[in-house]
Design an enzyme around this catalytic site. Structure first.
Site, PDB file in Angstrom:
ATOM      1  N   ARG A  26       0.727  -1.154   0.131  1.00 11.66           N
ATOM      2  CA  ARG A  26       0.062   0.026   0.020  1.00 11.66           C
ATOM      3  C   ARG A  26       0.914   1.188   0.126  1.00 11.66           C
ATOM      4  NH1 ARG A  26      -2.766  -0.490   5.598  1.00 11.66           N
ATOM      5  NH2 ARG A  26      -0.589  -1.137   5.843  1.00 11.66           N
ATOM      6  N   GLU A  31       7.366   7.609  11.269  1.00  7.32           N
ATOM      7  CA  GLU A  31       7.324   8.814  12.181  1.00  7.32           C
ATOM      8  C   GLU A  31       8.489   9.750  11.852  1.00  7.32           C
ATOM      9  OE1 GLU A  31       6.346   8.788  16.918  1.00  7.32           O
ATOM     10  OE2 GLU A  31       7.656   7.414  16.175  1.00  7.32           O
ATOM     11  N   GLN A  49       7.579  26.914  14.956  1.00  6.20           N
ATOM     12  CA  GLN A  49       7.225  27.277  13.267  1.00  6.20           C
ATOM     13  C   GLN A  49       7.598  25.742  12.305  1.00  6.20           C
ATOM     14  OE1 GLN A  49       8.224  31.012  12.305  1.00  6.20           O
ATOM     15  NE2 GLN A  49       8.451  30.606  10.340  1.00  6.20           N
ATOM     16  N   HIS A  64      22.150  30.654   5.658  1.00  6.10           N
ATOM     17  CA  HIS A  64      21.302  31.681   6.353  1.00  6.10           C
ATOM     18  C   HIS A  64      21.318  31.494   7.724  1.00  6.10           C
ATOM     19  CE1 HIS A  64      18.511  31.477   2.393  1.00  6.10           C
ATOM     20  NE2 HIS A  64      19.491  32.382   2.313  1.00  6.10           N
ATOM     21  N   LYS A  73      17.039  23.811  13.837  1.00  8.76           N
ATOM     22  CA  LYS A  73      16.052  23.498  12.808  1.00  8.76           C
ATOM     23  C   LYS A  73      16.262  22.155  12.526  1.00  8.76           C
ATOM     24  CE  LYS A  73      16.727  27.568  10.055  1.00  8.76           C
ATOM     25  NZ  LYS A  73      17.496  28.355   8.678  1.00  8.76           N
ATOM     26  N   TYR A 133      11.085  22.212   7.173  1.00 13.19           N
ATOM     27  CA  TYR A 133      11.656  22.182   8.389  1.00 13.19           C
ATOM     28  C   TYR A 133      11.090  23.012   9.725  1.00 13.19           C
ATOM     29  CZ  TYR A 133      12.991  26.883   6.378  1.00 13.19           C
ATOM     30  OH  TYR A 133      12.928  28.153   5.900  1.00 13.19           O
ATOM     31  N   LYS A 169      19.567  38.396  -2.774  1.00 17.55           N
ATOM     32  CA  LYS A 169      20.091  38.501  -1.497  1.00 17.55           C
ATOM     33  C   LYS A 169      20.925  37.469  -1.093  1.00 17.55           C
ATOM     34  CE  LYS A 169      17.247  36.602   1.806  1.00 17.55           C
ATOM     35  NZ  LYS A 169      16.255  36.140   2.445  1.00 17.55           N
ATOM     36  N   ASP A 170      21.317  36.160  -1.566  1.00 24.28           N
ATOM     37  CA  ASP A 170      22.048  35.435  -1.433  1.00 24.28           C
ATOM     38  C   ASP A 170      23.304  35.525  -2.085  1.00 24.28           C
ATOM     39  OD1 ASP A 170      20.512  33.915   0.513  1.00 24.28           O
ATOM     40  OD2 ASP A 170      20.146  32.400  -0.886  1.00 24.28           O
TER      41      ASP A 170
END
Length: 185
Positions: A26, A31, A49, A64, A73, A133, A169-170
Site C-alpha cells: 500500500r 514517524e 514554526q 542563512h 532547525k 523544516y 539576497k544570497d
C-alpha cells in the site's frame, strides 16, 4: 519505542536522524518526530514554526541564520533530493567555521538536526525538491543574516556545479571573516 536512529556527525550537536520506515504493497508509514524519543537523545527542542519550500534543480538557498534570534532547525526533504549543509558559527567552538553536509531525500527519509548558532543552506540535486523544516524560534525578517555560499575559508564541497541559481539576497552575503558573526550561546 526506538523508531529513530540518532547519528552524531563531526560537529557536536549536528545530528543525522534516520526514521524507521514500515512499508507494504500500500505504501509506507514513518514517524518524523517524537518529542519523547528526541528528548531521550538530548534533543530538547520546542518547535514553534514549520516551513516548507519547493525549488528546482541547481537552486542553492543559504547560507542563512538569524542574528539576534538564532533558530535550531530539524530539516528534511519530502520529495526530491538536496545536499544540506550546516556551518558552525558558535563562539569558542572547536569546529567554528567548519561545515557538515548530508544528502537528504524523499527516498532516504533522513533528517538533520541543526542546533542554534549555525548557518544553514542546501543545494537542490534533483529536478525539483520539496524541503521542510521545524524551527524552535519564529522567523524575524529584520534579523536575517548570511554567509556567501562559496566562501573559500569554509570551503564547502558542493560537488560538481555547472550552474547555481541564487536569490539576489544570497548573492550579496559576505564571507565569514568579513561578517564578524559569532554566536555566544
Amino acid at each position: 519505542m526506538n523508531n529513530f536512529d540518532f547519528i552524531k556527525t563531526a560537529i557536536d550537536g549536528v545530528i543525522i536522524i534516520e526514521s524507521k520506515v514500515f512499508g507494504d504493497e500500500r505504501g509506507y508509514f514513518t514517524e518524523t518526530y517524537n518529542q519523547e524519543e528526541f528528548r531521550a537523545n538530548a534533543l530538547n527542542y520546542v518547535f514553534v514554526q514549520d516551513n516548507q519550500s519547493r525549488s528546482k534543480k541547481g537552486v542553492l538557498r543559504g547560507l542563512h541564520f538569524q542574528k539576534t534570534y538564532p533558530q535550531a532547525k530539524l530539516v528534511r526533504v519530502l520529495e526530491g533530493e538536496v545536499f544540506d549543509v550546516a556551518v558552525d558559527l558558535r563562539k569558542g567552538s572547536a569546529t567554528y567555521g567548519k561545515w557538515v553536509g548530508v544528502v537528504l531525500s524523499g527516498g532516504n527519509k533522513k533528517q538533520l538536526m541543526i542546533p542554534r548558532g549555525f548557518a544553514h543552506g542546501f543545494l537542490v540535486l534533483s529536478d525539483t525538491a520539496t524541503f521542510c523544516y521545524k524551527c524552535d524560534e519564529f522567523y524575524h525578517p529584520e534579523d536575517e543574516g548570511g554567509i556567501i555560499w562559496n566562501d573559500p575559508d569554509i570551503a564547502i564541497d558542493w560537488g560538481n556545479l555547472s550552474d547555481v541559481l541564487l536569490s539576489e539576497k544570497d548573492k550579496k552575503h559576505p564571507m565569514l571573516k568579513e561578517s564578524g558573526v559569532v554566536f555566544d550561546l
